[in-house]
Design a protein around this motif. Structure first.
Motif, PDB file in Angstrom:
ATOM      1  N   GLY A 283       0.783  -1.155   0.182  1.00 55.57           N
ATOM      2  CA  GLY A 283      -0.072  -0.201  -0.195  1.00 55.57           C
ATOM      3  C   GLY A 283       0.617   1.274   0.035  1.00 55.57           C
ATOM      4  N   PHE A 284       2.170   1.036  -0.380  1.00 53.48           N
ATOM      5  CA  PHE A 284       2.914   2.133  -0.342  1.00 53.48           C
ATOM      6  C   PHE A 284       2.402   3.527  -1.433  1.00 53.48           C
ATOM      7  CE2 PHE A 284       6.505   4.365  -2.709  1.00 53.48           C
ATOM      8  CZ  PHE A 284       7.100   4.938  -1.435  1.00 53.48           C
ATOM      9  N   LEU A 285       2.126   2.690  -2.613  1.00 49.76           N
ATOM     10  CA  LEU A 285       1.606   4.010  -3.100  1.00 49.76           C
ATOM     11  C   LEU A 285       0.327   3.484  -4.170  1.00 49.76           C
ATOM     12  CD1 LEU A 285       3.558   4.530  -6.533  1.00 49.76           C
ATOM     13  CD2 LEU A 285       3.364   2.365  -5.703  1.00 49.76           C
ATOM     14  N   THR A 286      -0.505   4.493  -4.640  1.00 53.76           N
ATOM     15  CA  THR A 286      -1.698   4.054  -5.319  1.00 53.76           C
ATOM     16  C   THR A 286      -2.218   5.431  -6.136  1.00 53.76           C
ATOM     17  OG1 THR A 286      -3.809   3.195  -5.430  1.00 53.76           O
ATOM     18  CG2 THR A 286      -3.559   4.903  -3.688  1.00 53.76           C
ATOM     19  N   VAL A 287      -2.934   5.223  -7.248  1.00 51.19           N
ATOM     20  CA  VAL A 287      -3.454   6.487  -7.768  1.00 51.19           C
ATOM     21  C   VAL A 287      -5.106   6.687  -7.445  1.00 51.19           C
ATOM     22  CG1 VAL A 287      -3.862   7.503  -9.995  1.00 51.19           C
ATOM     23  CG2 VAL A 287      -1.880   6.403  -9.719  1.00 51.19           C
ATOM     24  N   LEU A 288      -5.626   7.829  -7.062  1.00 55.22           N
ATOM     25  CA  LEU A 288      -6.865   7.873  -6.725  1.00 55.22           C
ATOM     26  C   LEU A 288      -7.664   7.600  -7.780  1.00 55.22           C
ATOM     27  CD1 LEU A 288      -6.714  10.742  -4.057  1.00 55.22           C
ATOM     28  CD2 LEU A 288      -6.330   8.400  -3.685  1.00 55.22           C
ATOM     29  N   PRO A 289      -9.018   7.119  -7.649  1.00 54.47           N
ATOM     30  CA  PRO A 289      -9.863   6.997  -8.942  1.00 54.47           C
ATOM     31  C   PRO A 289     -10.229   8.026  -9.518  1.00 54.47           C
ATOM     32  CG  PRO A 289     -11.025   6.304  -6.740  1.00 54.47           C
ATOM     33  CD  PRO A 289      -9.394   6.517  -6.557  1.00 54.47           C
TER      34      PRO A 289
ATOM     35  N   HIS B 107      -4.419  13.516 -12.221  1.00 55.07           N
ATOM     36  CA  HIS B 107      -4.558  12.211 -11.445  1.00 55.07           C
ATOM     37  C   HIS B 107      -3.914  12.557 -10.253  1.00 55.07           C
ATOM     38  CE1 HIS B 107      -6.528   9.221 -13.797  1.00 55.07           C
ATOM     39  NE2 HIS B 107      -5.822   9.701 -15.043  1.00 55.07           N
ATOM     40  N   VAL B 108      -4.368  11.968  -9.097  1.00 54.65           N
ATOM     41  CA  VAL B 108      -3.593  12.115  -7.844  1.00 54.65           C
ATOM     42  C   VAL B 108      -2.643  10.806  -7.428  1.00 54.65           C
ATOM     43  CG1 VAL B 108      -3.932  12.913  -5.390  1.00 54.65           C
ATOM     44  CG2 VAL B 108      -5.414  13.981  -7.223  1.00 54.65           C
ATOM     45  N   VAL B 109      -1.471  10.971  -7.282  1.00 55.02           N
ATOM     46  CA  VAL B 109      -0.765   9.789  -6.981  1.00 55.02           C
ATOM     47  C   VAL B 109      -0.531   9.903  -5.406  1.00 55.02           C
ATOM     48  CG1 VAL B 109       1.441   8.653  -7.190  1.00 55.02           C
ATOM     49  CG2 VAL B 109       0.568   9.965  -9.168  1.00 55.02           C
ATOM     50  N   CYS B 110      -1.127   8.914  -4.676  1.00 57.48           N
ATOM     51  CA  CYS B 110      -0.999   9.238  -3.345  1.00 57.48           C
ATOM     52  C   CYS B 110       0.143   8.120  -2.630  1.00 57.48           C
ATOM     53  CB  CYS B 110      -2.201   8.459  -2.553  1.00 57.48           C
ATOM     54  SG  CYS B 110      -2.236   8.451  -0.855  1.00 57.48           S
ATOM     55  N   ILE B 111       1.302   8.719  -2.072  1.00 58.87           N
ATOM     56  CA  ILE B 111       2.275   7.852  -1.472  1.00 58.87           C
ATOM     57  C   ILE B 111       2.239   7.867   0.121  1.00 58.87           C
ATOM     58  CG2 ILE B 111       4.794   8.007  -1.530  1.00 58.87           C
ATOM     59  CD1 ILE B 111       4.947   9.321  -4.300  1.00 58.87           C
ATOM     60  N   ARG B 112       2.566   6.579   0.645  1.00 55.31           N
ATOM     61  CA  ARG B 112       2.437   6.593   2.242  1.00 55.31           C
ATOM     62  C   ARG B 112       3.869   5.929   2.630  1.00 55.31           C
ATOM     63  NH1 ARG B 112      -2.826   3.668   3.528  1.00 55.31           N
ATOM     64  NH2 ARG B 112      -2.327   2.322   1.781  1.00 55.31           N
TER      65      ARG B 112
ATOM     66  N   GLU C 298      -9.627   8.551   4.801  1.00 60.36           N
ATOM     67  CA  GLU C 298      -8.348   8.650   5.733  1.00 60.36           C
ATOM     68  C   GLU C 298      -7.843  10.295   5.414  1.00 60.36           C
ATOM     69  OE1 GLU C 298      -8.228   4.300   4.046  1.00 60.36           O
ATOM     70  OE2 GLU C 298      -9.060   6.270   3.536  1.00 60.36           O
ATOM     71  N   TYR C 299      -8.447  10.922   4.304  1.00 60.22           N
ATOM     72  CA  TYR C 299      -8.009  12.406   4.313  1.00 60.22           C
ATOM     73  C   TYR C 299      -9.018  13.216   4.559  1.00 60.22           C
ATOM     74  CZ  TYR C 299      -3.742   9.659   3.160  1.00 60.22           C
ATOM     75  OH  TYR C 299      -2.588   8.909   3.168  1.00 60.22           O
ATOM     76  N   GLY C 300      -9.993  12.956   4.997  1.00 62.94           N
ATOM     77  CA  GLY C 300     -11.160  13.806   5.424  1.00 62.94           C
ATOM     78  C   GLY C 300     -12.371  13.846   4.186  1.00 62.94           C
ATOM     79  N   GLY C 301     -12.177  12.736   3.107  1.00 61.79           N
ATOM     80  CA  GLY C 301     -12.848  12.864   2.000  1.00 61.79           C
ATOM     81  C   GLY C 301     -13.912  12.158   2.018  1.00 61.79           C
ATOM     82  N   THR C 302     -14.835  12.189   1.133  1.00 60.79           N
ATOM     83  CA  THR C 302     -16.235  11.393   1.062  1.00 60.79           C
ATOM     84  C   THR C 302     -16.192  10.452  -0.163  1.00 60.79           C
ATOM     85  OG1 THR C 302     -16.963  13.011  -0.643  1.00 60.79           O
ATOM     86  CG2 THR C 302     -17.469  13.488   1.772  1.00 60.79           C
ATOM     87  N   ALA C 303     -14.976  10.037  -0.574  1.00 58.77           N
ATOM     88  CA  ALA C 303     -14.853   9.106  -1.725  1.00 58.77           C
ATOM     89  C   ALA C 303     -14.757   7.581  -1.134  1.00 58.77           C
ATOM     90  CB  ALA C 303     -13.890   9.421  -2.678  1.00 58.77           C
TER      91      ALA C 303
ATOM     92  N   GLU D  42     -13.140   4.402   1.348  1.00 57.07           N
ATOM     93  CA  GLU D  42     -12.067   4.109   1.672  1.00 57.07           C
ATOM     94  C   GLU D  42     -10.814   3.896   0.760  1.00 57.07           C
ATOM     95  OE1 GLU D  42     -11.378   3.439   5.162  1.00 57.07           O
ATOM     96  OE2 GLU D  42     -13.242   3.777   5.530  1.00 57.07           O
ATOM     97  N   LEU D  43      -9.560   4.377   1.119  1.00 58.33           N
ATOM     98  CA  LEU D  43      -8.499   4.422   0.415  1.00 58.33           C
ATOM     99  C   LEU D  43      -8.441   2.805  -0.440  1.00 58.33           C
ATOM    100  CD1 LEU D  43      -6.283   5.897  -1.015  1.00 58.33           C
ATOM    101  CD2 LEU D  43      -4.675   5.013   1.093  1.00 58.33           C
ATOM    102  N   ASP D  44      -8.448   2.927  -1.877  1.00 62.96           N
ATOM    103  CA  ASP D  44      -8.304   1.749  -2.517  1.00 62.96           C
ATOM    104  C   ASP D  44      -6.955   1.583  -3.217  1.00 62.96           C
ATOM    105  OD1 ASP D  44      -8.898  -0.489  -4.072  1.00 62.96           O
ATOM    106  OD2 ASP D  44      -9.916   0.557  -5.512  1.00 62.96           O
TER     107      ASP D  44
END
Length: 342
Positions: free
Chosen positions: A128-134, A142-147, A273-278, A280-282
């Protein structure tokens, strides 16, 4: 003479070929623009891309490659070259330099680019190190999410994370929409410790930034950092000297203030996880996209480099892709720099 007879005279039949001769393969289809009218207008205004001159510009870049780097092993397809023209606003010279840098980066860091394919990175993807939000942001990025907190250094080296990021960028840039709109990075530094941060020293930082700024045809429109601990001041102190002013000004540090993040990235596109309404992080969906592209990456990154491609050895890599020795002094100072943030 009839029209049918003329066609028989001018078009040899398969029967007329010798037994060992096969008909030539069909020509690959020409470039077909997939941009909407809105994005065509945006590309014209922001990138100086004129649809009526587009193929002329591609041919000009192709001719420059053939003349100045005749032995460079690279695709010369219209769609591929357009990535570099768009990334440099159709400046031929800068687009050519970016193309050469792109290949030079790949040759100069074998730990990252050898055998680069999704199946070789299953552990990183599963972490789960990285993903791209839908969903894209309001500008179409596009939003690339890195953790980074998802990475356990004892499991694999930091270069595996960089490989996963590069794979993601390669997949995203295939889209013409991304070539025009660019991307946004959302980096969540929650839980990043001193020991973990020390892995990202000046040598790694310079290489990664050298690729992103000067060695890859993508437009980074913003980097949003959230949940950063005090240690991040030390991390950013390592990174900032290598950033161009334009990119440095696109870094936004939000801390734990998600309302601040929402002024740039609306809650409607963000996971809970980031206060959104979309939802759970997938991470599974993007992992599946990458794994489904295995054959493409094998073809691109897992083939032997032609001997004639050694011409790249004469080309200096982008600033940042330097040797370990050049960073030794800075590397010894990293931990003291990080400790000072506590």
């Amino acid at each position: 003479m009839s029209e049918e007879s003329d066609s028989l005279r001018t078009s040899p039949s398969v029967a007329s070929l010798s037994e060992n001769e096969l008909p030539p393969p069909p020509e690959p289809p020409g470039y077909v623009c997939s941009l909407t009218e809105e994005l065509v207008t945006k590309a014209r205004e922001e990138l100086q891309e004129k649809p009526e001159w587009r193929l002329r510009d591609v041919q000009a870049l192709r001719d420059m490659v053939r003349k100045e780097y005749p032995n460079l092993s690279t695709s010369l397809d219209d769609a591929f070259l357009l990535r570099f023209l768009r990334a440099r606003k159709f400046d031929y010279d800068r687009a050519l330099q970016l193309l050469v840098n792109y290949h030079s980066c790949r040759r100069s860091w074998p730990e990252v680019f050898n055998n680069l394919k999704p199946s070789a990175l299953k552990d990183v993807l599963a972490s789960g190190f990285l993903t791209v939000l839908p969903h894209t942001d309001p500008r179409g990025c596009h939003v690339v999410c890195i953790r980074p907190d998802r990475w356990i250094p004892s499991n694999y080296p930091i270069t595996e994370n960089i490989r996963a990021i590069y794979l993601t960028l390669e997949k995203l840039i295939q889209s013409e929409e991304t070539q025009v709109n660019g991307i946004v990075i959302l980096a969540d530094y929650k839980g990043v410790s001193l020991s973990k941060a020390s892995h990202f020293g000046p040598f790694i930082a310079k290489k990664v930034i050298g690729i992103l700024q000067d060695g890859f045809p993508i437009r980074i429109k913003a980097v949003h950092v959230v949940n950063e601990p005090r240690i991040f001041k030390g991390i950013f102190a390592i990174i900032k000297p290598f950033l161009k002013e334009k990119i440095a000004n696109r870094f936004f540090l939000h801390g734990s203030d998600l309302n601040s993040l929402h002024t740039s990235l609306p809650r409607s596109i963000l996971p809970r996880e980031y206060g959104g309404t979309a939802g759970e992080l997938d991470t599974a969906t993007w992992n599946a996209v990458l794994l489904a592209s295995e054959d493409d990456f094998v073809k691109e990154f897992c083939q032997p480099v032609p001997a004639c491609d050694s011409i790249l050895g004469q080309v200096l890599p982008p600033e940042g892709l330097t040797s370990d020795a050049q960073c030794d002094d800075s590397l010894r100072a990293v931990k003291s720099q990080l400790y000072s943030c506590y």
